[in-house]
Design an enzyme around this catalytic site. Structure first.
Site, short mmCIF file in Angstrom:
data_model
loop_
_atom_site.label_atom_id
_atom_site.label_comp_id
_atom_site.label_asym_id
_atom_site.label_seq_id
_atom_site.Cartn_x
_atom_site.Cartn_y
_atom_site.Cartn_z
N TYR A 53 0.72 -1.23 -0.28
CA TYR A 53 -0.32 -0.33 -0.08
C TYR A 53 0.82 1.41 0.19
O TYR A 53 0.39 2.60 -0.17
CB TYR A 53 -1.10 0.28 1.72
CG TYR A 53 -1.70 -1.32 1.48
CD1 TYR A 53 -2.09 -1.58 0.52
CD2 TYR A 53 -2.83 -1.63 2.15
CE1 TYR A 53 -2.92 -2.81 0.17
CE2 TYR A 53 -3.81 -2.10 3.06
CZ TYR A 53 -4.04 -3.86 1.39
OH TYR A 53 -4.73 -4.64 1.48
N HIS A 111 0.68 -11.62 2.66
CA HIS A 111 -0.25 -10.94 1.51
C HIS A 111 -1.16 -11.90 0.60
O HIS A 111 -2.05 -11.96 0.49
CB HIS A 111 0.04 -9.62 1.24
CG HIS A 111 -0.96 -8.84 0.63
ND1 HIS A 111 -0.03 -7.37 1.12
CD2 HIS A 111 -2.14 -8.92 0.38
CE1 HIS A 111 -1.18 -6.93 1.25
NE2 HIS A 111 -2.15 -7.15 0.47
N1 LIG Z 1 -5.32 -8.99 2.32
C1 LIG Z 1 -5.82 -7.98 0.91
O1 LIG Z 1 -5.35 -9.16 -0.15
C2 LIG Z 1 -7.01 -7.59 0.92
C3 LIG Z 1 -7.28 -6.66 -0.42
C4 LIG Z 1 -8.44 -5.87 -0.03
C5 LIG Z 1 -8.10 -5.00 0.66
N2 LIG Z 1 -7.59 -5.54 2.20
C6 LIG Z 1 -7.45 -4.31 3.01
O2 LIG Z 1 -9.14 -3.82 3.67
C7 LIG Z 1 -9.66 -3.05 3.51
C8 LIG Z 1 -10.70 -2.76 2.67
O3 LIG Z 1 -11.41 -2.91 2.21
P1 LIG Z 1 -11.09 -2.03 0.40
O4 LIG Z 1 -10.39 -1.02 0.85
O5 LIG Z 1 -11.45 -2.90 -0.47
O6 LIG Z 1 -13.00 -1.76 0.33
P2 LIG Z 1 -13.94 -1.48 1.53
O7 LIG Z 1 -13.63 -0.97 3.41
O8 LIG Z 1 -15.65 -2.48 1.75
O9 LIG Z 1 -14.09 -0.26 0.59
C9 LIG Z 1 -13.52 0.88 0.58
C10 LIG Z 1 -14.39 2.32 -0.41
O10 LIG Z 1 -15.95 2.35 -0.08
C11 LIG Z 1 -15.65 3.71 0.48
N3 LIG Z 1 -16.12 3.66 1.57
C12 LIG Z 1 -15.61 3.92 2.59
N4 LIG Z 1 -17.10 3.70 3.91
C13 LIG Z 1 -17.97 4.20 3.22
C14 LIG Z 1 -19.44 4.60 3.58
N5 LIG Z 1 -19.63 4.08 4.95
N6 LIG Z 1 -20.38 4.83 2.61
C15 LIG Z 1 -20.62 4.36 1.40
N7 LIG Z 1 -18.99 4.31 1.00
C16 LIG Z 1 -17.94 4.06 1.99
C17 LIG Z 1 -14.18 4.17 0.01
O11 LIG Z 1 -14.46 5.53 0.09
P3 LIG Z 1 -14.10 6.74 1.41
O12 LIG Z 1 -12.31 6.35 1.37
O13 LIG Z 1 -13.59 8.07 0.19
O14 LIG Z 1 -15.04 7.07 2.51
C18 LIG Z 1 -13.65 3.03 -0.49
O15 LIG Z 1 -13.76 4.10 -1.73
C19 LIG Z 1 -8.34 -2.22 3.30
O16 LIG Z 1 -7.94 -0.82 2.84
C20 LIG Z 1 -6.96 -2.99 3.51
O17 LIG Z 1 -7.33 -3.10 4.29
C21 LIG Z 1 -6.81 -6.35 1.75
#
Ligand SMILES: NC(=O)c1ccc[n+]([C@@H]2O[C@H](COP(=O)([O-])OP(=O)(O)OC[C@H]3O[C@@H](n4cnc5c(N)ncnc54)[C@H](OP(=O)(O)O)[C@@H]3O)[C@@H](O)[C@H]2O)c1
Length: 274
Positions: A53, A111
């Site tokens: 990241y 990861h």
């Molecule tokens: N281990 C892995 O391979 C892996 C893969 C993917 C993700 N991850 C981890 O999981 C975390 C979360 O997953 P993600 O970032 O993929 O997706 P997520 O948390 O499901 O969604 C994030 C998205 O939703 C928006 N959002 C957040 N809160 C909201 C709300 N209350 N209402 C409407 N939209 C909202 C955010 O925009 P804004 O920022 O503008 O609010 C962003 O665009 C990542 O940040 C990472 O740390 C790990």
């Protein structure tokens, strides 16, 4: 300041971890620092980053800048795919440790289960754990076949398995498997990146509970005993996503949400790496 009580779990090595955390994927420099400071003020005590990241430095800056004692914050980072293998993983860990600069890393994860590399990567994580360089080790994107394979060579059971998991991707078998093995399941992309916020059946339930669709999705995960790490860099949404500890979803509505499953994946399927 938010004073709602958040659930904390005890991991299989005795460490404690909050179930809800802030994911910081796709957050850069100043944005990440501001978001983490805001999250810590709101009450979040779990931060999920990764070398991939490119923001470990900013994560560390935010943690050091906050008034919260280091011991109250749980920080996860992950070895990036190009650094997998025994020697490269050890080196990558040292680099993450320097960038974060926060006394210690709570949890280090593999990861992705990279073919031909994951076994040596896990050996390196076990070494880091035995050397007390990291407090806990775990995996990400390990579906059941990867966890079964890991059993053949691991001498340390991962504390956490972080996978894509939502009401629309309800991995019930994996959840039950992890419960049996005492591995804490952790949901990434837990709010489907906002893509299901207008799904009428989700909106109807949200209206019933006077909550938002995203809060319903997060609460459903937490009530299954699964950890969730939603990402937001928006102050209002950081608060919204944390404001889920003042209500409960009824058993009947939990079952309803269990049936939202449509095997919907946002991120690639780890099975491609088997
Ligand atoms: N281990 C892995 O391979 C892996 C893969 C993917 C993700 N991850 C981890 O999981 C975390 C979360 O997953 P993600 O970032 O993929 O997706 P997520 O948390 O499901 O969604 C994030 C998205 O939703 C928006 N959002 C957040 N809160 C909201 C709300 N209350 N209402 C409407 N939209 C909202 C955010 O925009 P804004 O920022 O503008 O609010 C962003 O665009 C990542 O940040 C990472 O740390 C790990």
């Amino acid at each position: 300041m938010n004073h709602q009580i958040q659930p904390i779990v005890t991991l299989n090595n005795g460490m404690q971890m909050p179930l809800l955390g802030l994911g910081v994927y796709d957050m850069h420099a100043a944005e990440a620092e501001t978001a983490i400071v805001k999250a810590l003020e709101t009450g979040y005590r779990l931060i999920d980053t990764a070398t991939a990241y490119n923001n470990e430095t900013e994560v560390g800056n935010a943690i050091r800048a906050s008034a919260i004692p280091r011991s109250e914050i749980f920080v996860t980072t992950k070895v990036a795919n190009p650094s997998q293998g025994y020697d490269l993983t050890l080196k990558a860990f040292d680099e993450s440790f320097k960038k974060l600069n926060i006394e210690y890393i709570d949890l280090y994860l593999v990861h992705w289960p990279i073919k031909g590399k994951r076994k040596d990567t896990w050996r390196a994580l076990e070494q880091l754990y035995l050397d007390k360089k990291v407090r806990a080790i775990g995996v990400a994107n390990y579906l059941i076949p990867f966890l079964e394979e890991l059993k053949d060579y691991a001498s340390v059971v991962p504390v956490v398995n972080q996978v894509e998991f939502t009401a629309y991707l309800f991995l019930k078998d994996l959840m039950e498997y992890c419960n049996k093995q005492d591995i804490q399941l952790q949901a990434y992309s837990p709010i489907v990146r906002g893509r299901k916020n207008t799904d009428p059946k989700l909106v109807a339930l949200a209206e019933k509970y006077h909550k938002t669709p995203v809060q319903m999705l997060l609460r459903w995960i937490i009530e299954h005993g699964v950890s969730a790490i939603p990402k937001s860099s928006n102050p209002k949404r950081i608060e919204e996503n944390f404001n889920i500890f003042d209500f409960e979803i009824s058993t009947e509505d939990m079952v309803k949400m269990d049936h939202f499953n449509e095997n919907l994946r946002i991120v690639e399927d780890p099975m491609a790496m088997l």
